[in-house]
Scaffold this motif. Structure first.
Motif, PDB file in Angstrom:
ATOM      1  N   GLU A 164      -1.320  15.556  -7.698  1.00  0.00           N
ATOM      2  CA  GLU A 164      -2.503  15.579  -6.820  1.00  0.00           C
ATOM      3  C   GLU A 164      -2.261  14.574  -5.689  1.00  0.00           C
ATOM      4  O   GLU A 164      -1.782  13.473  -5.926  1.00  0.00           O
ATOM      5  N   TYR A 165      -2.553  14.984  -4.469  1.00  0.00           N
ATOM      6  CA  TYR A 165      -2.391  14.129  -3.284  1.00  0.00           C
ATOM      7  C   TYR A 165      -3.133  12.808  -3.522  1.00  0.00           C
ATOM      8  O   TYR A 165      -4.326  12.813  -3.833  1.00  0.00           O
ATOM      9  N   HIS A 166      -2.446  11.645  -3.386  1.00  0.00           N
ATOM     10  CA  HIS A 166      -3.055  10.358  -3.688  1.00  0.00           C
ATOM     11  C   HIS A 166      -2.464   9.249  -2.823  1.00  0.00           C
ATOM     12  O   HIS A 166      -1.391   9.404  -2.240  1.00  0.00           O
TER      13      HIS A 166
ATOM     14  N   TYR B 273       0.861  -1.174   0.000  1.00  0.00           N
ATOM     15  CA  TYR B 273       0.000   0.000   0.000  1.00  0.00           C
ATOM     16  C   TYR B 273       0.896   1.222   0.000  1.00  0.00           C
ATOM     17  O   TYR B 273       2.083   1.130   0.285  1.00  0.00           O
ATOM     18  N   HIS B 274       0.342   2.356  -0.348  1.00  0.00           N
ATOM     19  CA  HIS B 274       1.119   3.589  -0.412  1.00  0.00           C
ATOM     20  C   HIS B 274       0.413   4.663   0.396  1.00  0.00           C
ATOM     21  O   HIS B 274      -0.764   4.936   0.177  1.00  0.00           O
ATOM     22  N   ASN B 275       1.139   5.251   1.343  1.00  0.00           N
ATOM     23  CA  ASN B 275       0.590   6.355   2.129  1.00  0.00           C
ATOM     24  C   ASN B 275       0.307   7.546   1.210  1.00  0.00           C
ATOM     25  O   ASN B 275       0.886   7.670   0.137  1.00  0.00           O
ATOM     26  N   ALA B 276      -0.557   8.426   1.660  1.00  0.00           N
ATOM     27  CA  ALA B 276      -0.919   9.603   0.872  1.00  0.00           C
ATOM     28  C   ALA B 276       0.321  10.470   0.628  1.00  0.00           C
ATOM     29  O   ALA B 276       1.093  10.735   1.547  1.00  0.00           O
ATOM     30  N   HIS B 277       0.500  10.866  -0.628  1.00  0.00           N
ATOM     31  CA  HIS B 277       1.669  11.656  -1.010  1.00  0.00           C
ATOM     32  C   HIS B 277       1.413  12.328  -2.357  1.00  0.00           C
ATOM     33  O   HIS B 277       0.417  12.058  -3.018  1.00  0.00           O
TER      34      HIS B 277
ATOM     35  N   ARG C 120      -7.650  14.798  -0.868  1.00  0.00           N
ATOM     36  CA  ARG C 120      -7.995  16.218  -0.936  1.00  0.00           C
ATOM     37  C   ARG C 120      -9.296  16.437  -1.698  1.00  0.00           C
ATOM     38  O   ARG C 120     -10.077  17.330  -1.390  1.00  0.00           O
ATOM     39  N   LEU C 121      -9.547  15.575  -2.683  1.00  0.00           N
ATOM     40  CA  LEU C 121     -10.747  15.683  -3.502  1.00  0.00           C
ATOM     41  C   LEU C 121     -11.930  14.908  -2.927  1.00  0.00           C
ATOM     42  O   LEU C 121     -13.052  15.027  -3.418  1.00  0.00           O
TER      43      LEU C 121
END
Length: 90
Positions: free
Chosen positions: A69-71, A12-16, A50-51
């Motif tokens: 975009e923050y994802h 998994y990938h943290n928000a970045h 963010r969206l």
């Protein structure tokens, strides 16, 4: 066309954000073909916090997005190995 690539499974990938990339193409696939092409089984989630947007991904899905975009991406929601191939444009 692409200047970088990544192949991952079971992570998994943290928000970045990836401010040093322009566009990204992500392909999610089941290397053993246990999903039929018309399967609706969700294998992981991809979110844009963010969206307030969360996208359900199935094996075989392709998603194009702006990595500035923050994802983030969830861990797998199935009990088998699913791969994600991601290609980046700098």
């Amino acid at each position: 066309i692409f200047s970088g690539a990544n192949l991952s499974s079971g992570c998994y990938h943290n928000a970045h954000t990836d401010a040093d990339f322009e566009y990204t193409a992500m392909f999610t696939f089941d290397p053993w073909g246990k999903n039929s092409p018309d399967s609706n089984e969700i294998v992981r989630w991809f979110a844009f916090p963010r969206l307030g947007l969360c996208v359900a991904l199935r094996a075989g899905d392709i998603m194009l997005f702006n990595p500035s975009e923050y994802h983030c991406a969830s861990s797998l929601s199935v009990d088998r190995q699913i791969f994600s191939f991601v290609a980046y444009v700098k």
